[in-house]
Scaffold this motif. Structure first.
Motif, PDB file in Angstrom:
ATOM      1  N   LEU A  47      14.923  37.386  37.464  1.00 11.17           N
ATOM      2  CA  LEU A  47      14.803  38.168  36.231  1.00 11.17           C
ATOM      3  C   LEU A  47      16.129  38.290  35.474  1.00 11.17           C
ATOM      4  N   ARG A  48      17.162  37.611  35.976  1.00 15.70           N
ATOM      5  CA  ARG A  48      18.477  37.590  35.328  1.00 15.70           C
ATOM      6  C   ARG A  48      19.100  38.979  35.268  1.00 15.70           C
ATOM      7  N   ARG A  49      18.854  39.791  36.279  1.00 12.50           N
ATOM      8  CA  ARG A  49      19.509  41.099  36.364  1.00 12.50           C
ATOM      9  C   ARG A  49      20.842  40.883  37.083  1.00 12.50           C
ATOM     10  N   MET A  50      21.801  40.396  36.364  1.00 13.32           N
ATOM     11  CA  MET A  50      23.078  40.012  36.966  1.00 13.32           C
ATOM     12  C   MET A  50      24.184  40.072  35.935  1.00 13.32           C
ATOM     13  N   ARG A  51      25.397  40.141  36.432  1.00  9.52           N
ATOM     14  CA  ARG A  51      26.567  40.136  35.558  1.00  9.52           C
ATOM     15  C   ARG A  51      27.783  39.816  36.411  1.00  9.52           C
ATOM     16  N   LEU A  52      28.877  39.473  35.740  1.00  7.52           N
ATOM     17  CA  LEU A  52      30.153  39.293  36.426  1.00  7.52           C
ATOM     18  C   LEU A  52      31.058  40.461  36.077  1.00  7.52           C
ATOM     19  N   ALA A  53      31.729  40.990  37.081  1.00  6.38           N
ATOM     20  CA  ALA A  53      32.744  42.020  36.859  1.00  6.38           C
ATOM     21  C   ALA A  53      34.105  41.377  37.131  1.00  6.38           C
ATOM     22  N   PHE A  54      35.039  41.528  36.209  1.00  3.44           N
ATOM     23  CA  PHE A  54      36.304  40.811  36.265  1.00  3.44           C
ATOM     24  C   PHE A  54      37.462  41.739  36.625  1.00  3.44           C
ATOM     25  N   GLN A  55      38.237  41.313  37.611  1.00  7.53           N
ATOM     26  CA  GLN A  55      39.414  42.069  38.023  1.00  7.53           C
ATOM     27  C   GLN A  55      40.668  41.225  37.773  1.00  7.53           C
ATOM     28  N   PRO A  56      41.693  41.806  37.144  1.00  4.69           N
ATOM     29  CA  PRO A  56      42.883  41.015  36.850  1.00  4.69           C
ATOM     30  C   PRO A  56      43.758  40.795  38.081  1.00  4.69           C
ATOM     31  N   ALA A  57      44.372  39.636  38.137  1.00  2.00           N
ATOM     32  CA  ALA A  57      45.442  39.350  39.095  1.00  2.00           C
ATOM     33  C   ALA A  57      46.713  39.200  38.283  1.00  2.00           C
ATOM     34  N   VAL A  58      47.684  40.062  38.521  1.00  2.00           N
ATOM     35  CA  VAL A  58      48.887  40.121  37.686  1.00  2.00           C
ATOM     36  C   VAL A  58      50.064  39.510  38.422  1.00  2.00           C
ATOM     37  N   TYR A  59      51.050  39.080  37.646  1.00  2.00           N
ATOM     38  CA  TYR A  59      52.251  38.526  38.261  1.00  2.00           C
ATOM     39  C   TYR A  59      53.051  39.637  38.933  1.00  2.00           C
ATOM     40  N   ALA A  60      53.453  39.400  40.167  1.00  5.48           N
ATOM     41  CA  ALA A  60      54.188  40.414  40.921  1.00  5.48           C
ATOM     42  C   ALA A  60      55.507  40.759  40.253  1.00  5.48           C
ATOM     43  N   ALA A  61      56.161  39.767  39.679  1.00  5.82           N
ATOM     44  CA  ALA A  61      57.463  40.002  39.042  1.00  5.82           C
ATOM     45  C   ALA A  61      57.339  40.745  37.731  1.00  5.82           C
ATOM     46  N   ASP A  62      56.169  40.674  37.078  1.00  6.33           N
ATOM     47  CA  ASP A  62      55.943  41.363  35.808  1.00  6.33           C
ATOM     48  C   ASP A  62      54.455  41.664  35.684  1.00  6.33           C
ATOM     49  N   GLU A 250      52.929  49.110  48.393  1.00  5.03           N
ATOM     50  CA  GLU A 250      52.392  47.809  48.803  1.00  5.03           C
ATOM     51  C   GLU A 250      52.840  46.721  47.842  1.00  5.03           C
ATOM     52  N   ALA A 251      52.724  47.008  46.548  1.00 10.17           N
ATOM     53  CA  ALA A 251      53.098  46.025  45.530  1.00 10.17           C
ATOM     54  C   ALA A 251      54.577  45.664  45.638  1.00 10.17           C
ATOM     55  N   GLY A 252      55.427  46.669  45.844  1.00  6.55           N
ATOM     56  CA  GLY A 252      56.861  46.411  45.954  1.00  6.55           C
ATOM     57  C   GLY A 252      57.211  45.540  47.139  1.00  6.55           C
ATOM     58  N   TRP A 253      56.597  45.809  48.273  1.00  5.47           N
ATOM     59  CA  TRP A 253      56.886  45.008  49.467  1.00  5.47           C
ATOM     60  C   TRP A 253      56.438  43.571  49.255  1.00  5.47           C
ATOM     61  N   LEU A 254      55.236  43.381  48.688  1.00  7.93           N
ATOM     62  CA  LEU A 254      54.696  42.039  48.471  1.00  7.93           C
ATOM     63  C   LEU A 254      55.541  41.250  47.474  1.00  7.93           C
ATOM     64  N   CYS A 255      56.019  41.923  46.450  1.00  9.94           N
ATOM     65  CA  CYS A 255      56.886  41.260  45.476  1.00  9.94           C
ATOM     66  C   CYS A 255      58.183  40.798  46.152  1.00  9.94           C
ATOM     67  N   ASP A 256      58.743  41.654  46.976  1.00  8.39           N
ATOM     68  CA  ASP A 256      60.013  41.316  47.650  1.00  8.39           C
ATOM     69  C   ASP A 256      59.873  40.119  48.584  1.00  8.39           C
ATOM     70  N   VAL A 257      58.677  39.955  49.190  1.00  7.37           N
ATOM     71  CA  VAL A 257      58.500  38.870  50.148  1.00  7.37           C
ATOM     72  C   VAL A 257      58.127  37.555  49.461  1.00  7.37           C
ATOM     73  N   GLY A 258      57.905  37.621  48.157  1.00  6.48           N
ATOM     74  CA  GLY A 258      57.665  36.386  47.412  1.00  6.48           C
ATOM     75  C   GLY A 258      56.229  36.084  47.054  1.00  6.48           C
ATOM     76  N   VAL A 259      55.327  37.078  47.138  1.00  4.65           N
ATOM     77  CA  VAL A 259      53.945  36.876  46.701  1.00  4.65           C
ATOM     78  C   VAL A 259      53.926  36.738  45.187  1.00  4.65           C
ATOM     79  N   GLY A 260      53.206  35.767  44.670  1.00  5.81           N
ATOM     80  CA  GLY A 260      53.249  35.458  43.249  1.00  5.81           C
ATOM     81  C   GLY A 260      52.414  36.364  42.377  1.00  5.81           C
ATOM     82  N   CYS A 261      51.176  36.660  42.800  1.00  6.27           N
ATOM     83  CA  CYS A 261      50.272  37.489  42.011  1.00  6.27           C
ATOM     84  C   CYS A 261      49.682  38.586  42.886  1.00  6.27           C
ATOM     85  N   LEU A 262      49.397  39.713  42.259  1.00  5.60           N
ATOM     86  CA  LEU A 262      48.830  40.863  42.953  1.00  5.60           C
ATOM     87  C   LEU A 262      47.517  41.238  42.287  1.00  5.60           C
TER      88      LEU A 262
END
Length: 286
Positions: A47-62, A250-262
């Protein structure tokens, strides 16, 4: 399922003795609920009762710059409530129903890309869908109509799924890269990864499983795992993304270890109608 067949010398199992698990009212109830849930899922697709929900992945450095959006499919029951994916996805994955869900997610994702040229979105799929004609035909048709569409599409495949079908998946990925499509290895670090296969796949992106991210700033065990994952990703040329990021620590630690996107609720929940201009403005401003 196991049976205790010879509990004692000469003992026999009575003819009327029924396996305890099968006789359990709870097991029967769970089975009935599962069947009802799968039926709701099939009806939602039909019945097409569906949708996509979008979550952003942002750059850890900015974090003002969005790297891509991940689209999560939401299937709705007759009262327009979301049917929780955890209630059906594990079972659906092993059936054609799982392939139909992948088709629905891809179709919705392609429609969003057609309406919003220039953005990048990730759509989840199972490796099993590579051989499913409705899925592949839909993708090929869309790419034929809009050749630039592939540059905005990221296909996200779970680690366990990828490792089950390398002979089919590796040439499939190589073929679609010519169309500009990128690939994410989801749940990175959660399963048993074959290093030779990891090199052969050539995933552009690896996403660290959320179980290792929650509270990582104060978990030495998780920190060791993520450092190892980051080193492995660098060795294989994969851009590293962390999901389920919920706190600045969490974000700060991941950025420091070199994760690209959060990616996580710290930067925004999944939204059915996100402001895609944030992607364009962030990219042009960065």
């Amino acid at each position: 399922m196991s049976f205790q067949r010879n509990a004692g010398r000469g003992s026999k199992r009575p003819a009327a003795d029924v396996d305890a698990e099968l006789a359990s009212p709870l097991a029967v109830a769970v089975s009935a609920v599962e069947r009802e849930t799968l039926s709701m899922v099939r009806n939602a697709l039909m019945l097409r009762r569906m949708r996509l929900a979008f979550q952003p992945a942002v750059y850890a450095a900015d974090p003002s710059i969005i790297g891509f959006y991940e689209g999560y499919i939401r299937l709705l029951d007759p009262k327009d409530r979301v049917i929780p994916a955890r209630d059906f996805m594990a079972v659906a994955e092993t059936q054609e129903l799982g392939r139909e869900i992948d088709v629905a997610a891809l179709q919705l994702g392609l429609q969003v890309l057609q309406r919003n040229p220039g953005i990048r979105i990730a759509v989840n799929m199972s490796a099993r869908s590579v051989g499913y004609k409705p899925w592949t035909q839909m993708l090929r048709r869309a790419l034929g109509q809009s050749p630039d569409l592939g540059r905005g599409l990221i296909l996200e495949i779970g680690e366990a799924s990828a490792m089950q079908m390398p002979d089919v998946l590796i040439p499939f990925m190589a073929d679609l890269r010519a169309e500009g499509i990128a690939f994410t290895l989801d749940d990175f670090g959660a399963g048993a990864t074959s290093l030779p296969l990891l090199q052969a796949f050539g995933f552009e992106i690896a996403k660290i499983d959320g179980q290792f991210i929650r509270g990582i700033d104060c978990s030495e065990t998780s920190q060791r795992i993520v450092r190892a994952a980051a080193a492995l990703a660098r060795e294989f040329g994969m851009f590293l993304v962390a999901e389920s990021v919920e706190t600045p620590a969490e974000a700060g630690w991941l950025c420091d270890v070199g994760v690209g996107c959060l990616q996580g609720y710290l930067f925004g929940p999944p939204e059915v109608n996100p402001d895609f201009s944030r992607f364009r403005h962030g990219r042009s401003g960065g």
